[in-house]
Scaffold this motif. Structure first.
Motif, short mmCIF file in Angstrom:
data_model
loop_
_atom_site.label_atom_id
_atom_site.label_comp_id
_atom_site.label_asym_id
_atom_site.label_seq_id
_atom_site.Cartn_x
_atom_site.Cartn_y
_atom_site.Cartn_z
N ARG A 121 0.86 -1.23 -0.05
CA ARG A 121 0.09 0.00 0.18
C ARG A 121 0.92 1.17 -0.06
N GLU A 122 2.07 1.18 0.86
CA GLU A 122 3.01 2.16 1.02
C GLU A 122 3.64 2.62 -0.50
N LEU A 123 3.85 1.15 -1.14
CA LEU A 123 4.77 1.75 -2.42
C LEU A 123 3.99 2.03 -3.70
N ALA A 124 2.60 1.43 -3.43
CA ALA A 124 1.66 1.29 -4.82
C ALA A 124 0.49 2.07 -4.73
N GLY A 125 -0.04 2.41 -3.40
CA GLY A 125 -1.52 3.04 -3.42
C GLY A 125 -2.25 2.06 -3.72
N ASP A 126 -3.50 2.59 -4.35
CA ASP A 126 -4.70 1.78 -4.86
C ASP A 126 -4.26 0.52 -5.40
N ASN A 127 -3.17 0.48 -6.18
CA ASN A 127 -2.48 -0.67 -6.93
C ASN A 127 -1.88 -1.63 -6.38
N TRP A 128 -2.05 -1.74 -4.99
CA TRP A 128 -1.18 -2.47 -4.03
C TRP A 128 -1.46 -4.07 -4.25
N GLU A 129 -2.66 -4.48 -4.51
CA GLU A 129 -2.60 -5.84 -5.18
C GLU A 129 -1.80 -6.05 -6.26
N GLY A 130 -1.99 -5.29 -7.28
CA GLY A 130 -1.14 -5.37 -8.59
C GLY A 130 0.46 -5.31 -8.05
N TYR A 131 0.74 -4.70 -7.20
CA TYR A 131 2.05 -4.56 -6.71
C TYR A 131 2.61 -6.04 -6.32
N LEU A 132 1.86 -6.66 -5.34
CA LEU A 132 1.90 -7.92 -4.94
C LEU A 132 2.11 -8.98 -6.10
N GLN A 133 1.05 -8.65 -6.89
CA GLN A 133 1.00 -9.81 -8.26
C GLN A 133 2.56 -9.48 -8.96
N GLU A 134 2.94 -8.55 -9.18
CA GLU A 134 4.18 -8.15 -9.87
C GLU A 134 5.24 -8.75 -9.18
N VAL A 135 5.41 -8.66 -7.67
CA VAL A 135 6.44 -9.48 -7.01
C VAL A 135 6.52 -10.98 -7.08
N ALA A 136 5.15 -11.19 -7.15
CA ALA A 136 4.99 -13.00 -7.26
C ALA A 136 5.24 -13.31 -8.73
N ASP A 137 4.97 -12.61 -9.71
CA ASP A 137 5.39 -12.88 -11.06
C ASP A 137 6.86 -13.06 -11.26
N GLU A 138 7.47 -12.20 -10.45
CA GLU A 138 9.00 -11.79 -10.80
C GLU A 138 9.93 -12.82 -10.02
N HIS A 139 9.26 -13.50 -8.88
CA HIS A 139 10.03 -14.29 -8.04
C HIS A 139 9.67 -15.87 -7.98
N ALA A 140 8.20 -16.02 -8.17
CA ALA A 140 7.75 -17.38 -7.66
C ALA A 140 7.00 -18.02 -8.95
N PRO A 141 7.59 -19.16 -9.36
CA PRO A 141 6.81 -19.78 -10.62
C PRO A 141 5.67 -20.26 -10.48
N ILE A 142 5.05 -20.27 -9.18
CA ILE A 142 3.68 -20.54 -8.87
C ILE A 142 2.63 -19.28 -9.07
N ARG A 143 3.31 -18.12 -9.35
CA ARG A 143 3.00 -16.87 -9.73
C ARG A 143 1.93 -16.35 -8.47
N ARG A 144 1.94 -16.42 -7.39
CA ARG A 144 1.20 -15.90 -6.35
C ARG A 144 2.15 -16.01 -4.84
N PHE A 145 1.65 -15.39 -3.93
CA PHE A 145 2.20 -15.50 -2.60
C PHE A 145 1.59 -16.76 -2.06
N GLY A 146 2.37 -17.27 -1.12
CA GLY A 146 1.65 -18.40 -0.14
C GLY A 146 0.90 -17.42 0.98
N SER A 147 0.00 -18.30 1.31
CA SER A 147 -0.80 -17.85 2.44
C SER A 147 -0.05 -18.16 3.76
N VAL A 148 -0.41 -17.37 4.88
CA VAL A 148 -0.02 -17.94 5.91
C VAL A 148 -0.47 -19.20 6.38
N GLU A 149 -1.65 -19.72 6.11
CA GLU A 149 -2.04 -20.82 6.53
C GLU A 149 -1.60 -21.99 5.83
N GLU A 150 -1.24 -21.92 4.40
CA GLU A 150 -0.32 -22.86 3.77
C GLU A 150 1.07 -23.18 4.40
#
Ligand code: NDP
Length: 259
Positions: free
Chosen positions: A199-228
């Motif tokens: 939210r601090e870095l991307a404002g309203d596009n914060w979900e898009g920012y997280l998706q970009e991070v996941a796309d860049e680093h994780a072949p599964i293309r998403r964050f893991g959940s705390v529960e997983e």
């Protein structure tokens, strides 16, 4: 699958939020009593209260700084009051941001105390409790950065790597006492702190920012959940994982680039 954790006592550091809170909930869901620790008293007490009422187990809050010897002693004493620890998850930790040429000795030592000495002091104090109960399990939450460093946090990478090696050494020493020690190296895990940073870095596009991070680093293309991640950790600490000793387990959606 019954994990055989009913009535066990699990100590989880850094359990007021994020991954530690998820792990504490997951243990309590299996019927284990929990000792939750963090520095902020109000947050850790609130977390313990919620866990006790939701899962009907004993949940003890300890407000202490695990990067100090006194902070660790308070946790060891709380576990003893509950009859002794069966399980210890060394989870408290945080990222860093520096260059080697600019970081002070003080910063290095602060992170060394938080990521390494907390695990050393707590495992030293909790192992005798486990041995007296016939055995137990310890899990060090390091990071994928322990083996695949991110360029902007050399102190984090180095101290998490040291934690991994400490766990390996400790596992050999403690397995004759029936205590299994393992390490988990998470990749991108979606915690409230990650969301706040986005939210601090991307404002309203914060979900898009997280998706970009996941796309860049994780072949599964998403964050893991705390529960997983929490489910994996709880299994690893349970008697159902009885042959897992001295290993490092990556839970990272394929982020690790080597075998
Ligand atoms: P959070 O920042 O969400 O939570 C950290 C927890 O640790 C809080 O409960 C905090 O409470 C506590 N804590 C921090 N410093 C201390 C201290 N000195 N003494 C006692 N408690 C402390 O972190 P995460 O849940 O994201 O991370 C948990 C662990 O997982 C960390 O070790 C981290 O390195 C690791 N990890 C996280 C990943 C992620 O993507 N989220 C990926 C890989 C590893 P308080 O501030 O009140 O003390």
């Amino acid at each position: 699958m019954d994990l055989g954790l009913t009535g066990k006592v699990a100590v989880v550091t850094g359990a007021s939020k994020g991954i530690g809170l998820g792990i504490a909930h997951a243990f309590a869901r299996e019927g284990a009593h929990v000792v939750l620790t963090a520095r902020t008293a109000s947050a850790v007490e609130e977390a313990a209260g919620a866990i006790a009422s939701e899962h009907g187990v004993t949940a003890r809050a300890v407000a202490s700084d695990v990067s100090t010897a006194e902070g660790c002693d308070a946790i060891i004493a709380a576990a003893a009051e509950l009859g002794g620890a069966d399980i210890f998850v060394s989870n408290a930790g945080t990222g860093s941001n520096e260059t080697v040429l600019e970081a002070s000795d003080e910063k290095w030592l602060d992170f060394w105390n938080l990521h390494v000495m907390a695990a050393v002091r707590l495992s030293r104090g909790l192992a005798p409790q486990m041995e007296a109960k016939g055995g137990g399990a310890m899990l060090m939450n390091a990071s994928i950065c322990a083996v695949q460093p991110l360029w902007y946090e050399p102190i984090y990478n180095t101290t998490k790597s040291a934690l991994m090696m400490f766990a390996k050494c400790l596992s050999t020493e403690l397995i004759p006492k029936g205590i299994r020690v393992n390490t988990v190296n998470p990749g991108l895990i979606r915690t409230p702190d990650w969301e706040n940073t986005a939210r601090e870095l991307a404002g309203d596009n914060w979900e898009g920012y997280l998706q970009e991070v996941a796309d860049e680093h994780a072949p599964i293309r998403r964050f893991g959940s705390v529960e997983e991640l929490a489910d994996f950790c709880v299994f690893l600490c349970s008697p159902r994982a009885s042959y897992a000793v001295g290993s490092t387990h990556h839970v990272d959606g394929g982020m690790l680039k080597t075998i």
